[in-house]
Write a protein that holds these residues in place. Structure first.
Motif, PDB file in Angstrom:
ATOM      1  N   HIS A  34      35.624 -79.760  94.443  1.00 18.98           N
ATOM      2  CA  HIS A  34      35.228 -80.291  95.665  1.00 18.98           C
ATOM      3  C   HIS A  34      36.326 -81.524  95.773  1.00 18.98           C
ATOM      4  CE1 HIS A  34      32.645 -77.294  96.312  1.00 18.98           C
ATOM      5  NE2 HIS A  34      32.604 -77.414  97.684  1.00 18.98           N
ATOM      6  N   THR A  75      40.597 -74.828  93.345  1.00 17.45           N
ATOM      7  CA  THR A  75      40.008 -75.455  94.717  1.00 17.45           C
ATOM      8  C   THR A  75      39.691 -74.435  95.700  1.00 17.45           C
ATOM      9  OG1 THR A  75      42.184 -75.858  95.266  1.00 17.45           O
ATOM     10  CG2 THR A  75      41.233 -77.522  94.160  1.00 17.45           C
ATOM     11  N   PHE A  76      39.789 -73.237  95.338  1.00 15.87           N
ATOM     12  CA  PHE A  76      39.855 -72.081  96.407  1.00 15.87           C
ATOM     13  C   PHE A  76      38.325 -71.687  96.677  1.00 15.87           C
ATOM     14  CE2 PHE A  76      40.978 -67.853  98.443  1.00 15.87           C
ATOM     15  CZ  PHE A  76      41.151 -68.456  99.612  1.00 15.87           C
ATOM     16  N   HIS A  77      37.464 -72.275  97.322  1.00 13.63           N
ATOM     17  CA  HIS A  77      36.028 -72.029  97.163  1.00 13.63           C
ATOM     18  C   HIS A  77      35.412 -71.049  98.130  1.00 13.63           C
ATOM     19  CE1 HIS A  77      35.989 -76.309  95.387  1.00 13.63           C
ATOM     20  NE2 HIS A  77      35.981 -75.358  94.334  1.00 13.63           N
ATOM     21  N   ASN A  78      36.198 -70.638  99.183  1.00 16.22           N
ATOM     22  CA  ASN A  78      35.464 -70.141 100.496  1.00 16.22           C
ATOM     23  C   ASN A  78      34.977 -68.651  99.860  1.00 16.22           C
ATOM     24  OD1 ASN A  78      38.620 -69.678 100.744  1.00 16.22           O
ATOM     25  ND2 ASN A  78      37.876 -68.531 102.282  1.00 16.22           N
ATOM     26  N   LEU A  79      35.747 -68.037  99.090  1.00 15.01           N
ATOM     27  CA  LEU A  79      35.420 -66.506  98.647  1.00 15.01           C
ATOM     28  C   LEU A  79      33.926 -66.424  97.956  1.00 15.01           C
ATOM     29  CD1 LEU A  79      38.696 -65.151  98.147  1.00 15.01           C
ATOM     30  CD2 LEU A  79      37.360 -64.717  99.896  1.00 15.01           C
ATOM     31  N   VAL A  80      33.648 -67.748  97.090  1.00 19.88           N
ATOM     32  CA  VAL A  80      32.500 -67.849  96.284  1.00 19.88           C
ATOM     33  C   VAL A  80      32.472 -66.830  95.082  1.00 19.88           C
ATOM     34  CG1 VAL A  80      30.095 -68.279  96.367  1.00 19.88           C
ATOM     35  CG2 VAL A  80      31.359 -68.696  98.661  1.00 19.88           C
ATOM     36  N   ASN A  83      39.217 -64.556  93.182  1.00 22.87           N
ATOM     37  CA  ASN A  83      39.335 -65.970  93.264  1.00 22.87           C
ATOM     38  C   ASN A  83      38.155 -66.804  93.588  1.00 22.87           C
ATOM     39  OD1 ASN A  83      42.522 -65.992  93.567  1.00 22.87           O
ATOM     40  ND2 ASN A  83      42.075 -64.458  95.028  1.00 22.87           N
ATOM     41  N   GLN A 140      34.277 -68.792  92.633  1.00 21.67           N
ATOM     42  CA  GLN A 140      34.002 -70.118  92.303  1.00 21.67           C
ATOM     43  C   GLN A 140      33.768 -69.991  90.885  1.00 21.67           C
ATOM     44  OE1 GLN A 140      34.051 -72.876  93.631  1.00 21.67           O
ATOM     45  NE2 GLN A 140      32.579 -74.132  92.571  1.00 21.67           N
TER      46      GLN A 140
END
Length: 264
Positions: free
Chosen positions: A47, A74-79, A83, A85
């Protein structure tokens, strides 16, 4: 709960204000780099990417900063899933990845760097700062001091980001970052490092703008049409993006293995 969070944010502002001399030092380092035609490298994993993009490019910002954003970190939105978290958190502690990232750039001792990590304990940002220093690049570290002090480095030798920093800035957030205790909930919520980090980044930015302007090179600031008019806004955006490209070109022209192109 809202009042509690706001009160703690005000305390963070006090912590930032107490660092004015350090923020001025960081701004001077960065302004000297920009005036030399070089770039300030800004890096953060997880973050901490938020602070990288807060510096540039967005409204009220200007060229001179190289945002190093590695999507795998840094690609967090898929969780979860591809790809997700879990992979990002694993990769930010893989030794050698920082070297692979910096292999893409021809660094100079005139460059400077801002490396952001709240805990200061993950391997990639630590190695990033270490490698910058090895190449003569001065490093400003943005950490959460209390949290970093009570966190354990993921690096084998136990060293933290602060061990490879020429200057350290503190977001002012508490240990664990989350600041609000909700009755009946055994874990705190609502982090504060983003608040302190954003304030510090923009304080640096404002001071750098002053230094550049007083040096006779006022920055080309990304500015809304509602402020300067549509035509002037387009002019500023185009000029700022072009300047960024010209600065970035210097980081690639002589990188790595020489070729007939670089030789020319």
């Amino acid at each position: 709960m809202i009042t509690s969070y706001l009160q703690k944010c005000r305390a963070i502002l006090d912590t930032v204000e107490a660092q004015q001399s350090q923020i001025e030092q960081a701004a001077r380092l960065f302004a000297d780099t920009i005036l030399a035609g070089r770039m300030v490298h800004v890096f953060g994993s997880g973050h901490s990417r938020i602070m990288v993009e807060e510096m540039w490019p967005r409204y009220g910002s200007f060229p001179g900063f190289n945002p190093i954003v590695e999507l795998s970190l840094t690609f967090h939105n898929l969780v979860v899933g591809a790809n997700g978290q879990r992979q990002a958190m694993f990769l930010e502690n893989v030794p050698g990845l920082a070297d692979r990232i910096l292999r893409n750039f021809d660094l100079s001792e005139r460059d400077t760097a801002l490396v952001i990590s709240s805990s200061g304990c993950n391997v990639v940002p630590i190695e990033m700062a270490e490698l910058f220093q090895q190449r003569g690049v001065k490093v400003v570290a943005l950490i959460t001091k209390d949290h970093a002090a009570q966190s354990t480095s993921k690096r084998a030798d136990g060293k933290k980001l602060s061990d490879f920093a020429d200057l350290i800035l503190d977001t002012g957030a508490p240990v664990g970052d989350a600041m609000v205790q909700v009755p009946g909930l055994d874990t705190p919520v609502a982090p504060g490092s983003t608040v302190g980090g954003a304030v510090i980044v923009n304080a640096i930015k404002a001071e750098v703008a002053r230094l550049l302007t007083e040096a006779g090179h006022p920055p080309r600031v990304l500015t809304a049409g509602a402020v300067v008019g549509a035509d002037r806004a387009v002019e500023l955006f185009e000029a700022a993006y072009d300047e960024h490209a010209h600065r970035l070109a210097k980081l690639y022209a002589q990188v790595g293995v020489p070729s007939y192109v670089s030789g020319s």
